[in-house]
Design a protein around this motif. Sequence first.
Motif, short mmCIF file in Angstrom:
data_model
loop_
_atom_site.label_atom_id
_atom_site.label_comp_id
_atom_site.label_asym_id
_atom_site.label_seq_id
_atom_site.Cartn_x
_atom_site.Cartn_y
_atom_site.Cartn_z
N ASP A 32 2.48 -5.86 -6.55
CA ASP A 32 1.30 -6.20 -6.49
C ASP A 32 0.36 -5.32 -7.72
O ASP A 32 -0.32 -6.19 -8.52
CB ASP A 32 0.68 -5.63 -5.18
CG ASP A 32 0.48 -6.81 -4.13
OD1 ASP A 32 0.47 -7.83 -4.69
OD2 ASP A 32 0.53 -6.35 -2.99
N GLU A 56 -8.67 -7.75 -4.59
CA GLU A 56 -7.51 -6.96 -4.10
C GLU A 56 -7.91 -6.11 -2.89
O GLU A 56 -7.14 -5.32 -2.28
CB GLU A 56 -6.56 -6.35 -5.03
CG GLU A 56 -5.81 -7.14 -5.61
CD GLU A 56 -4.80 -7.96 -5.01
OE1 GLU A 56 -3.66 -7.24 -4.72
OE2 GLU A 56 -5.13 -8.88 -4.46
N ASP A 84 -5.93 -13.83 -6.31
CA ASP A 84 -4.68 -13.28 -5.20
C ASP A 84 -3.41 -13.33 -6.44
O ASP A 84 -2.97 -14.22 -6.58
CB ASP A 84 -4.53 -14.25 -4.07
CG ASP A 84 -3.47 -13.32 -2.94
OD1 ASP A 84 -3.04 -12.25 -3.47
OD2 ASP A 84 -3.30 -13.97 -1.81
N ILE A 86 -0.63 -11.97 -6.30
CA ILE A 86 0.65 -12.60 -5.80
C ILE A 86 0.20 -13.02 -4.26
O ILE A 86 -0.17 -12.19 -3.30
CB ILE A 86 1.76 -11.46 -5.34
CG1 ILE A 86 2.07 -10.84 -6.93
CG2 ILE A 86 2.89 -12.00 -4.96
CD1 ILE A 86 3.37 -9.74 -6.84
N GLU A 87 0.26 -14.31 -4.36
CA GLU A 87 -0.07 -14.95 -2.89
C GLU A 87 1.25 -14.97 -2.23
O GLU A 87 2.02 -16.01 -2.52
CB GLU A 87 -0.94 -16.21 -3.18
CG GLU A 87 -0.66 -17.38 -1.74
CD GLU A 87 -1.10 -16.65 -0.65
OE1 GLU A 87 -1.28 -15.68 -0.24
OE2 GLU A 87 -1.32 -17.57 0.26
N THR A 89 3.38 -11.48 -1.26
CA THR A 89 4.11 -10.36 -1.90
C THR A 89 5.48 -10.13 -0.96
O THR A 89 6.44 -9.94 -1.40
CB THR A 89 3.27 -9.23 -1.80
OG1 THR A 89 1.84 -9.38 -2.24
CG2 THR A 89 3.83 -7.96 -2.42
MG MG Z 1 -1.66 -10.86 -2.70
#
Ligand code: MG
Length: 316
Positions: A32, A56, A84, A86-87, A89
Amino acid sequence: MHKLSLDFLKVTEAAAVASLPWVGTGEKNSADDAATTAMREMLNQVNMNGTVVIGEGELDEAPMLYIGEKLGNGSEPKIDIAVDPIEGTTPTVNGQGNANAVIAAAPKGTLLHAPDMYMEKIAVGPKAIGKIDIDAPLIDNIKAVASANGKSLSELNVYVQDRDRHKGYIDTIREAGGKVHLFSEGDVTYSIATCLEIGNVDMVIGIGGAPEGVVSAVGIKCLGGEMQARLLPRNEEEADRCRKMGLANPETALRHNDLVSSDDCIFAATGITENILLNGIKVSPEGNYLVNSVLLNGEDKQLRFIESLYLKNRIA
Ligand code: MG
Ligand code: VTB
Ligand code: MG
């Protein structure tokens, strides 16, 4: 606003490329951090006066891309941004499919400001617009969507995240004769897919993240589908956070326009690992990265799949 589309594409590409070293490592925080740092760096190069409205975390809990953070070089236009980095993680660090870097943007004041909490969501494609109502019983929504999509209930494909909290939905859909497709992570991808001829996704229903809900609402708006939602504060503290963000009745039904009220919006997603919308990043034997993205905007309503080659000697 749509003139910034390519800038937002570079933002999600940068986040996805930065995530790649963390695929399969089990290190959620590091993944992230890497994606968030890369996304923020790129966003600060964009000619805009941007504010993170979905980020975040809130100011006290996220060092970067927190709600309220100003981004860009400060010039016009004024933009609300939902990120987002990383959609997905968990699938990223477990080396599984269903992870994308995603972003959505719209003119200032046109995106819902929501805390990071759970949200009930219904998403459907263009044929079913005007037919769903989050205040109505699920069975009524299922029947309405089947009929709008020209299907019998036994032909209806409803995608639901595989969580215990969804047992009631799953039972209702199956008892009505509909097909339930469970997925483990990443409801943004499946929500967008309701508007596309991939996977035969008639409807997505369930409780997931509110940030992912707002990002999905923008993508669906660009594609002419419909989304409705309801925030689900789990305690007084969460309800208070909603009120502080301007939501007087936190549990009220949120119609598509409450989630995003402008057509002048942008959605970008870049595949990190394989999913129904996008290929994950592929590394060539020479060490170059083949990067796949989807770029949508609510103005021309075109769908652009974009493939970029990041050459080894240019990858940071
Ligand atoms: Mg995320
Ligand atoms: C949801 C969903 C996301 O994580 O937020 C989910 O919207 C978290 O749900 O797409 P749990 O708390 O049950 O794990 C995703 O699947 C990935 O960010
Ligand atoms: Mg997410």
